[in-house]
Design a protein around this motif. Structure first.
Motif, PDB file in Angstrom:
ATOM      1  N   ILE A 175       5.362-120.949  -3.783  1.00  0.00           N
ATOM      2  CA  ILE A 175       5.688-121.296  -2.379  1.00  0.00           C
ATOM      3  C   ILE A 175       4.644-121.995  -1.762  1.00  0.00           C
ATOM      4  O   ILE A 175       3.378-121.426  -1.341  1.00  0.00           O
ATOM      5  N   PRO A 176       4.750-123.193  -1.183  1.00  0.00           N
ATOM      6  CA  PRO A 176       3.752-124.158  -0.506  1.00  0.00           C
ATOM      7  C   PRO A 176       3.634-123.329   0.818  1.00  0.00           C
ATOM      8  O   PRO A 176       3.949-122.592   1.212  1.00  0.00           O
ATOM      9  N   ALA A 177       2.213-123.567   1.309  1.00  0.00           N
ATOM     10  CA  ALA A 177       1.579-123.310   2.598  1.00  0.00           C
ATOM     11  C   ALA A 177       2.536-123.671   3.785  1.00  0.00           C
ATOM     12  O   ALA A 177       3.185-124.666   3.809  1.00  0.00           O
ATOM     13  N   SER A 178       2.949-122.753   4.587  1.00  0.00           N
ATOM     14  CA  SER A 178       3.754-122.982   5.878  1.00  0.00           C
ATOM     15  C   SER A 178       3.095-121.933   7.000  1.00  0.00           C
ATOM     16  O   SER A 178       2.710-121.077   6.861  1.00  0.00           O
ATOM     17  N   CYS A 179       3.294-122.603   8.257  1.00  0.00           N
ATOM     18  CA  CYS A 179       2.820-121.982   9.387  1.00  0.00           C
ATOM     19  C   CYS A 179       4.051-121.058   9.889  1.00  0.00           C
ATOM     20  O   CYS A 179       5.027-121.341  10.956  1.00  0.00           O
ATOM     21  N   LEU A 180       4.304-119.708   9.185  1.00  0.00           N
ATOM     22  CA  LEU A 180       5.562-119.363   9.242  1.00  0.00           C
ATOM     23  C   LEU A 180       5.576-118.297  10.420  1.00  0.00           C
ATOM     24  O   LEU A 180       6.579-117.935  10.889  1.00  0.00           O
ATOM     25  N   GLU A 181       4.298-117.803  10.904  1.00  0.00           N
ATOM     26  CA  GLU A 181       4.310-116.589  11.941  1.00  0.00           C
ATOM     27  C   GLU A 181       3.551-117.202  12.940  1.00  0.00           C
ATOM     28  O   GLU A 181       2.487-117.493  12.926  1.00  0.00           O
ATOM     29  N   THR A 182       4.017-116.638  14.344  1.00  0.00           N
ATOM     30  CA  THR A 182       3.021-116.756  15.532  1.00  0.00           C
ATOM     31  C   THR A 182       3.248-115.834  16.299  1.00  0.00           C
ATOM     32  O   THR A 182       4.009-114.846  16.133  1.00  0.00           O
ATOM     33  N   SER A 183       2.193-115.538  17.238  1.00  0.00           N
ATOM     34  CA  SER A 183       2.332-114.525  18.275  1.00  0.00           C
ATOM     35  C   SER A 183       1.369-114.837  19.310  1.00  0.00           C
ATOM     36  O   SER A 183       0.403-115.576  19.141  1.00  0.00           O
ATOM     37  N   ALA A 184       1.540-114.170  20.516  1.00  0.00           N
ATOM     38  CA  ALA A 184       0.796-114.512  21.902  1.00  0.00           C
ATOM     39  C   ALA A 184       0.246-113.158  22.159  1.00  0.00           C
ATOM     40  O   ALA A 184       0.801-111.994  22.220  1.00  0.00           O
ATOM     41  N   LEU A 185      -1.085-113.287  22.511  1.00  0.00           N
ATOM     42  CA  LEU A 185      -1.697-112.086  23.073  1.00  0.00           C
ATOM     43  C   LEU A 185      -2.149-112.354  24.369  1.00  0.00           C
ATOM     44  O   LEU A 185      -2.879-113.264  24.784  1.00  0.00           O
ATOM     45  N   THR A 186      -1.937-111.272  25.284  1.00  0.00           N
ATOM     46  CA  THR A 186      -2.469-111.154  26.610  1.00  0.00           C
ATOM     47  C   THR A 186      -3.376-110.089  27.134  1.00  0.00           C
ATOM     48  O   THR A 186      -3.036-108.837  26.707  1.00  0.00           O
ATOM     49  N   VAL A 187      -4.747-110.204  27.428  1.00  0.00           N
ATOM     50  CA  VAL A 187      -5.437-109.322  27.319  1.00  0.00           C
ATOM     51  C   VAL A 187      -5.960-109.263  28.763  1.00  0.00           C
ATOM     52  O   VAL A 187      -6.272-110.066  29.547  1.00  0.00           O
TER      53      VAL A 187
END
Length: 618
Positions: A597-609
């Motif tokens: 399975i080739p590389a993919s930017c599959l997941e994202t998240s946002a962090l607020t501190v």
């Protein structure tokens, strides 16, 4: 010489003049009781002059030794006792002589004779220490006769109480002559027998009969009571009392002394301060003369003692020195050399006037309580300074500054140089009380003692005290003193010296927050139709939403086993920044039956501190 027939007939007083004495036949009844001279009597041999041409009354002073022998006088001329004293008549100021006697018999004949010589008996007549043999070989009691010596004779014929005075004179060649007898009349003498006839007593006005009315000092150091065969120069001695007799004089020395400082000032009743450890003192003596006149002569010796009350310096002590009398008349004042006392306590002087033999003035001493004074110890001061404020867990300290101590006593305690002993000793002890806002509070610490060596600064010793409770503490410093010269003292007894307070505190604390997150990911790989899984899963974390930039974290994990298989990251690097994050994942299969399975930017998240700043303790 007149003989007695039978017993003496007692009669009443035959003379009107007796001065300060009571001449009534009661022998003796003067006050105080006069000195008694005892003599051997009865069938006992005793020392007396041998009968020869050289031992007659008129020439016995020239008799060569040996001129004494052991004799046994007859009872009527054998003396048992004699008494001798002088006193002053307060009414006339005249000096009077009292003499009395007791015979071994109250019958028979005899003359009573009292001879008074100005010079003392020769050295060979050491009555108190010499043996009879030594006295016989070396002693002529009359050898020191000189002009002015005299003899009083009492002819005991019947009831006679007549007294006769004979006085020695010398010619230009120094030859002595015994003058003719001069009857002593009722204005200058009185005599009486005792009722039983064994005793007799008499009083004679010396000022009128011997001193010629003069008040110049005269003294007679050698008196010989005796019985003789008559009133002539050729009379023999029958019995003699050879003893050291009290001197007969018309002059009596007095001495009054006053303790002084070395500067000559009177010592106050409260005493002297010990000062630096040696205080100079002296004694001032006033030598007076009662009964006559003379030019001051002789010296006063001074002795100083350290004694407890109520004792005085009657014996012993430290010899301070002597000072000669000067001046034209009495009273004469002399001061002692300076003495230094180096110990607090009570001291007493003794002063001794040597007397003046040339003028017949006997010595006299004084050691009364008026000669005593006190030396007081020094009172030191302790000034203390507490150490700085400390946190709990840190040691607290104090420092004592000791002043006003004085040297310890020298050895000897009294000296003539002013030398002192070593510096004050003793110890300082530090006490710590508290914590308290008023008063001392509880005692929480007592330090080991700190040795003192005179004035100086003395800190609290190791180990220092570490308090475990916050609050205000109070130091107290206690100096033991260095007896006897330096007293003890305590500083800050009431804990009211703020310089002795030390504060033990805690510090404020502050809380601030900082959130962090540790991102991790997992992959589940499945290939249901392809058999057993085999390969590697790859993870890359980016601080962006599209897997761009440099990876913040990268890892891989082997995948194997029956489908499906889940593997994950083990990231421990925390992230504290707000923003987007993304994971890039791929799977490389090593099983030919299964595709990678080739590389993919599959997941994202946002962090607020959002951190909350800081908060402090009250």
């Amino acid at each position: 010489m007149l003989a007695l027939a039978g017993a003496v007939v007692p009669v009443g007083p035959a003379r009107a003049a007796s001065g300060p004495f009571s001449i009534d036949g009661v022998v003796p009844d003067t006050t105080p009781t006069p000195p008694q001279l005892s003599d051997a009597f009865g069938n006992v041999k005793e020392i007396g002059p041998v009968n020869s041409s050289t031992t007659k009354i008129g020439v016995i002073q020239s008799a060569p030794t040996p001129m004494l022998a052991l004799t046994n006088p007859n009872a009527q001329v054998d003396l048992r006792r004699a008494w001798l004293t002088t006193a002053k008549d307060s009414a006339t100021g005249h000096d009077w002589l009292y003499f009395a006697w007791e015979r071994d018999s109250n019958s028979g004949s005899g003359f009573i004779a009292y001879e008074f010589m100005q010079n003392a008996a020769p050295a060979g007549c050491a009555y108190g220490t010499a043996t009879d043999a030594q006295l016989i070989a070396n002693c002529n009691p009359w050898a020191n006769r000189r002009a002015g010596d005299f003899m009083i004779l009492w002819d005991q014929s019947g009831s006679s109480t007549a007294l006769v005075l004979r006085t020695w004179s010398a010619d230009s060649a120094g030859h002595l002559t015994l003058g003719v007898g001069v009857p002593l009349n009722a204005t200058v003498s009185q005599a009486a027998f005792s009722p039983d006839g064994f005793r007799g007593e008499a009083a004679v006005d010396l000022t009128a009969t011997i001193f010629g009315g003069s008040n110049a000092c005269k003294s007679f150091a050698n008196t010989i009571p005796s019985t003789v065969t008559g009133n002539s120069d050729s009379a023999d001695y029958k019995d003699t009392i050879l003893q050291q007799t009290p001197p007969i004089t018309n002059c009596t020395a007095t001495i009054t002394t006053t303790p002084k400082t070395s500067a000559g000032a009177s010592i106050p009743a409260t005493g002297l301060a010990i000062g630096s450890g040696a205080v100079g003192v002296m004694d001032s003596a006033v030598v007076g003369l009662s009964g006559g006149t003379a030019t001051p002569s002789g010296s006063v010796s001074f002795t100083l003692c350290k004694v407890d009350a109520p004792a005085t310096c009657s014996t012993g002590g430290t010899t301070v020195g002597s000072t000669s009398l000067t001046g034209g008349t009495y009273p004469a004042t002399v001061n002692s050399p300076t003495a230094y006392v180096t110990s607090a306590g009570r001291y007493c002087w003794r002063s001794s006037f040597s007397g003046d033999t040339a003028n017949g003035i006997s010595g006299v001493s004084e050691s009364s309580s008026g000669e005593c004074f006190t030396v007081n110890p020094a009172t030191p001061a302790v000034a203390t300074t507490a150490g700085p404020t400390q946190l709990i867990g840190q040691p607290v300290t104090d420092s004592a500054s000791l002043t006003g101590t004085t040297a310890q006593p020298a050895n000897p305690v009294i000296n003539l140089t002013g030398a002192t002993g070593p510096a004050a000793g003793g110890t300082i002890t530090f006490l710590l009380y508290g914590p308290s806002s008023s008063g001392c509070g509880n005692l929480v610490y007592t330090s080991p003692t700190v040795a003192v060596h005179g004035d100086g600064s003395y800190p609290t010793p190791d180990p220092q005290f570490v308090p475990t409770q916050a609050g205000t503490y109070h130091w107290v410093a206690n100096y033991s003193g260095s007896s006897p010269n330096t007293s003890s003292t305590t500083h800050n007894t009431l804990c009211d010296d703020t310089a002795e307070d030390v504060t033990v505190t805690t510090v404020a604390s502050t809380l601030s927050t900082a959130q962090t997150w540790v991102p991790n990911d997992s992959i589940t790989v499945s290939a249901p139709a392809g058999g057993t899984l085999a390969g590697t899963a790859y993870f890359d974390l980016f601080g962006s939403s599209d897997c761009s930039g440099t990876a913040l974290y990268s890892t891989s994990s082997a995948v194997g086993g029956l489908s499906p298989q889940t593997v994950g990251t083990a990231n421990t690097t925390a992230q504290s920044s707000s923003g987007p994050y993304s994971w890039r994942v791929r799977y490389d299969s090593t099983n030919p039956a299964q595709r990678s399975i080739p590389a993919s930017c599959l997941e994202t998240s946002a962090l607020t501190v959002v951190n909350g700043g800081s908060v402090s303790s009250p």
